[in-house]
Design a protein around this motif. Structure first.
Motif, PDB file in Angstrom:
ATOM      1  N   GLU A   1       0.876  -1.171  -0.003  1.00  0.00           N
ATOM      2  CA  GLU A   1      -0.069  -0.007   0.015  1.00  0.00           C
ATOM      3  C   GLU A   1       0.770   1.336   0.117  1.00  0.00           C
ATOM      4  OE1 GLU A   1       0.218  -2.386   2.251  1.00  0.00           O
ATOM      5  OE2 GLU A   1       0.349  -1.399   4.322  1.00  0.00           O
TER       6      GLU A   1
ATOM      7  N   GLY B   1      -0.286  -7.776  11.037  1.00  0.00           N
ATOM      8  CA  GLY B   1      -1.898  -8.024  11.282  1.00  0.00           C
ATOM      9  C   GLY B   1      -2.334  -9.397  11.303  1.00  0.00           C
ATOM     10  N   PRO B   2      -3.799  -9.419  11.605  1.00  0.00           N
ATOM     11  CA  PRO B   2      -4.298 -10.649  11.430  1.00  0.00           C
ATOM     12  C   PRO B   2      -4.542 -11.283   9.952  1.00  0.00           C
ATOM     13  CG  PRO B   2      -5.935  -9.326  12.141  1.00  0.00           C
ATOM     14  CD  PRO B   2      -4.639  -8.525  12.054  1.00  0.00           C
ATOM     15  N   THR B   3      -4.568 -10.714   9.027  1.00  0.00           N
ATOM     16  CA  THR B   3      -5.020 -11.157   7.824  1.00  0.00           C
ATOM     17  C   THR B   3      -3.840 -11.604   6.828  1.00  0.00           C
ATOM     18  OG1 THR B   3      -4.794  -8.875   7.078  1.00  0.00           O
ATOM     19  CG2 THR B   3      -6.723  -9.353   7.536  1.00  0.00           C
ATOM     20  N   LYS B   4      -4.295 -12.243   5.759  1.00  0.00           N
ATOM     21  CA  LYS B   4      -3.563 -13.111   5.015  1.00  0.00           C
ATOM     22  C   LYS B   4      -2.470 -12.325   4.163  1.00  0.00           C
ATOM     23  CE  LYS B   4      -7.203 -15.902   3.953  1.00  0.00           C
ATOM     24  NZ  LYS B   4      -7.143 -17.046   4.839  1.00  0.00           N
ATOM     25  N   ASP B   5      -2.415 -10.818   4.135  1.00  0.00           N
ATOM     26  CA  ASP B   5      -1.480 -10.388   3.277  1.00  0.00           C
ATOM     27  C   ASP B   5      -0.229  -9.913   4.185  1.00  0.00           C
ATOM     28  OD1 ASP B   5      -2.585  -6.878   3.301  1.00  0.00           O
ATOM     29  OD2 ASP B   5      -2.894  -8.429   4.637  1.00  0.00           O
ATOM     30  N   ASP B   6      -0.319 -10.502   5.573  1.00  0.00           N
ATOM     31  CA  ASP B   6       0.931 -10.065   6.442  1.00  0.00           C
ATOM     32  C   ASP B   6       1.996 -11.303   6.267  1.00  0.00           C
ATOM     33  OD1 ASP B   6      -0.204  -7.515   7.133  1.00  0.00           O
ATOM     34  OD2 ASP B   6      -1.616  -8.549   8.448  1.00  0.00           O
TER      35      ASP B   6
ATOM     36  N   ARG C   1     -16.617  -9.984  22.466  1.00  0.00           N
ATOM     37  CA  ARG C   1     -16.615 -10.750  21.088  1.00  0.00           C
ATOM     38  C   ARG C   1     -16.240 -12.018  21.307  1.00  0.00           C
ATOM     39  NH1 ARG C   1     -14.858  -6.633  17.309  1.00  0.00           N
ATOM     40  NH2 ARG C   1     -13.114  -7.945  17.122  1.00  0.00           N
TER      41      ARG C   1
ATOM     42  N   SER D   1     -11.515 -15.495  17.641  1.00  0.00           N
ATOM     43  CA  SER D   1     -11.660 -16.344  16.500  1.00  0.00           C
ATOM     44  C   SER D   1     -10.060 -16.910  16.480  1.00  0.00           C
ATOM     45  CB  SER D   1     -11.919 -15.394  15.177  1.00  0.00           C
ATOM     46  OG  SER D   1     -10.744 -14.617  14.956  1.00  0.00           O
TER      47      SER D   1
ATOM     48  N   LEU E   1      -8.208 -16.381  13.920  1.00  0.00           N
ATOM     49  CA  LEU E   1      -7.336 -15.208  13.357  1.00  0.00           C
ATOM     50  C   LEU E   1      -6.844 -14.531  14.590  1.00  0.00           C
ATOM     51  CD1 LEU E   1      -8.975 -13.518  10.035  1.00  0.00           C
ATOM     52  CD2 LEU E   1      -6.701 -14.874  10.299  1.00  0.00           C
ATOM     53  N   ASN E   2      -7.760 -14.209  15.344  1.00  0.00           N
ATOM     54  CA  ASN E   2      -7.212 -13.580  16.775  1.00  0.00           C
ATOM     55  C   ASN E   2      -6.308 -14.069  17.353  1.00  0.00           C
ATOM     56  OD1 ASN E   2     -10.892 -12.613  17.158  1.00  0.00           O
ATOM     57  ND2 ASN E   2      -9.208 -11.302  16.373  1.00  0.00           N
TER      58      ASN E   2
ATOM     59  N   TYR F   1      -0.835   4.037  16.469  1.00  0.00           N
ATOM     60  CA  TYR F   1      -0.552   4.314  17.969  1.00  0.00           C
ATOM     61  C   TYR F   1      -0.110   3.098  18.577  1.00  0.00           C
ATOM     62  CZ  TYR F   1      -5.211   2.254  18.159  1.00  0.00           C
ATOM     63  OH  TYR F   1      -6.318   1.502  18.357  1.00  0.00           O
TER      64      TYR F   1
ATOM     65  N   LYS G   1       3.916   3.577  17.991  1.00  0.00           N
ATOM     66  CA  LYS G   1       4.251   4.420  18.960  1.00  0.00           C
ATOM     67  C   LYS G   1       4.348   3.932  20.499  1.00  0.00           C
ATOM     68  CE  LYS G   1       2.486   8.430  16.603  1.00  0.00           C
ATOM     69  NZ  LYS G   1       1.410   9.700  16.672  1.00  0.00           N
TER      70      LYS G   1
END
Lengths: 417, 417
Positions: free
Chosen positions: B11, B70-75, B109, B112, B114-115, B155, B158
């Motif tokens: 990105e 992050g939790p998603t596949k592009d990481d 919540r 999951s 992913l978490n 954040y 940081k």
């Protein structure tokens, strides 16, 4: 076709300024199918620049360098170009005439030697004329790699990228097709979105990549397709976006590449002939700035009362003093009153109000730091929501600004449907 | 001691987002005397990341990597760390407990997979606990270089830099002294400032470097001294700043590292018990946002009327309709009236007003695009200035916002002296 972007300047390496030029250049190159392989920020040091050039030589087709072109002594780019290309600086008469005209004709100042030196360029370079400033762009080729130098001042850099570099690359290079599609979602976190679309994501073809771009309160999904047949790519992306919309329709707010929540809201309001105003306390005009930054904003945005001080809420917005005394300035009651009153004062269909305690200290209320009330007055009612956005101050302001627009967007959607 | 900062994420390479993390990290490292040799942005590609690690190995002492956690596949960062360190991912029980508490306890919540996967870390890494998010930081050493991985959410990044990384580096490494001093000047361009201080600049000792950081309307001068004796450096910098002040006293507005025109103005007003309000047309609340962004702004900033629409100028600010009809909405007369009226309405000592035509189209007036009137109502008079800031829209808004504060600052100086 591959490119690298280099930013020169110690001010970036010590974190004094954020490099926004590279993102602009990358976006411009991406649009014409040039892949940016790497971005680098390096020091004003001649050796470091030369080493980096050598390292990129013949690995990428284009190297774009910003910074280090100004009139002052800490700028070394031109000398380094001469060294790398075994060249020397000569006065370019066209650039000199332009600099003279700008300084003496437009600014009405006597031209100095420092000004004149801006017309010195390597003798073999192609000059890219800079109509909006004094430092010209330069284009020089060595073997398979073109090195381009641009001034670091953002609007001068932008001018040269748009008017000179992109047209020249389009003319001189053959490029593959790259298509991006961005899907802007609001209101659910990255993990939750990922779970909902897992199966869809697993079924993406190899030539389409998905990226998640999370921000406070929103996740952008970006699909990128690469290939040689433009029509095949477009059809594939379109089909995938359609099937995605069936799964997460409830959180999608837009599809435009540069779409933001404020541009979506602005477009929706204008389309339906509705208007909005804001009454802002701790957000200090941020919601108004965002709404007014959209081109054509005057179609829906009337104005705002930034009632930072409590007395401004009472005197300008007409929030009853008793309300403030009874419920405190950070309360659902005061937020509602602000939203209703600004809507009336500015004669708009919608009125957004924010009040809260962003910290670092407690200010005019006893509310916990991070507490925020957002109210939206619609043509028929007032909605108020309470949040705690935690700390620090900038996060609270950011999240509240985004949340205000999100609440408005959801409400307009309802009325429209 | 040298460091490199790597940002991972496509990105950034396609220009969809601007990397602000690197500047924050650089500033934090600079403060403790760690020199950032290079910043890089590279793709989510495993091979590209590994090549970059290899290239930096033993060249710098610390490599800080942000993004890709992050939790998603592009990481891909965690898997790449495992590959580089020949390690494998294992569940870290403390991280798992923290993630579970955050998702189930705070967000209410169900957790999951992913978490849960956020608790997977390389078996030999030192975990840097992330109290404000789910992805932990990681610290791993190979030969002479430490590789640190941080989440890309600003954040969270940081938090980890301030609470974990800086204290750990301070404890484990010996560093030289680096002292910076920033001198903020307004109102003269880079060349002109350079000419005025040329002789002073030529007399700087070798261990002090000077950099020019130009921005629309202002130039920051940055002095950097490096060495082993803190007291010698401080004395030398202090002497140089004093002699510089004798030369360009008329354009210096401040010396603080993070000083901005808005913080200078805010401090001056608060110190002298004076208050300010703004009436903004095309700047849409930008001046108000800047003034309210300064911590402690409530000491001097009361609020603003963003009168974007002409009717808001008439109805809310009370600008006489005849004035608008006779002189047009973009005129010295309307600007004066806005400034006087907002000062009265918000009961402040000073009132700033902006009206102009920022483009792209002409709007409610016939004024040329770029035309701007800025008015300042002081306790005794109204000052109006006319400008043409050219194009594009963002430049006109930027320059007018800065210029408004500059006019105010010059005026406060006068009264104070």
């Amino acid at each position: 076709m591959k490119a690298a972007i280099i930013t020169i300047g110690d001010e970036i390496l010590i974190g004094q300024i954020v490099d926004t030029n590279s993102a602009f250049i990358a976006k411009s190159l991406d649009r014409i199918g040039v892949e940016v392989a790497e971005m680098l920020s390096i020091s004003d040091d001649k050796k470091h620049i030369l080493d980096t050039f050598t390292q990129l030589q013949n690995k990428v087709d284009v190297v774009i360098v910003t910074g280090g072109l100004g009139p002052t002594k800490d700028d070394v780019t031109k000398k380094t170009f001469c060294k790398y290309f075994d060249d020397e600086l000569v006065v370019n008469p066209e650039v000199l005439a332009h600099v003279t005209e700008l300084i003496e004709g437009f600014y009405k100042r006597p031209i100095s030697q420092l000004n004149k030196d801006q017309a010195l360029v390597p003798s073999t370079c192609t000059v890219l004329p800079n109509k909006v400033g004094t430092a010209p762009g330069m284009w020089m080729k060595k073997e398979n790699t073109v090195f381009i130098s641009l001034p670091g001042v953002p609007y001068e850099m932008k001018y040269l990228v748009e008017e000179e570099i992109i047209p020249k690359i389009v003319k001189e290079y053959k490029r593959p097709y790259i298509i991006h599609k961005t899907i802007l979602t609001y209101g659910q976190g990255e993990s939750l979105v990922a779970e909902r679309i897992e199966q869809w994501e697993n079924n993406l073809p190899n030539f389409i990549k998905l990226a998640y771009l999370p921000n406070p309160g929103r996740v952008r999904l970006r699909l990128t397709a690469r290939g040689t047949d433009k029509e095949v790519l477009e059809a594939a992306i379109e089909e995938k976006v359609r099937s995605l919309d069936l799964i997460i329709h409830d959180i999608i707010v837009g599809y435009e590449e540069n779409e933001t929540l404020e541009s979506v809201v602005s477009k929706m309001l204008t389309k339906h002939g509705k208007t909005v105003s804001t009454a802002e306390s701790f957000t200090g005009g941020r919601v108004a700035s965002l709404l007014s930054s959209v081109p054509g904003a005057s179609g829906c945005f009337k104005g705002s009362v930034v009632s930072y001080a409590t007395e401004a809420k009472i005197n300008v917005l007409g929030v009853p003093e008793e309300l403030v005394d009874k419920f405190s300035v950070v309360s659902a009651e005061v937020a509602s009153s602000m939203a209703l009153n600004v809507k009336k004062l500015l004669q708009t269909d919608y009125g957004i109000a924010t009040t809260g305690n962003a910290g670092p200290s407690k200010g005019d209320s006893d509310a916990e730091i991070g507490t925020v009330f957002i109210a939206l007055a619609t043509p028929t009612e007032v909605i108020v929501e309470e949040f705690n956005f935690g700390q620090p101050r900038e996060k609270v302001v950011d999240r509240a600004t985004v949340k205000s627009l999100e609440i408005l967007q959801k409400e307009i959607l309802k009325i429209v449907q």
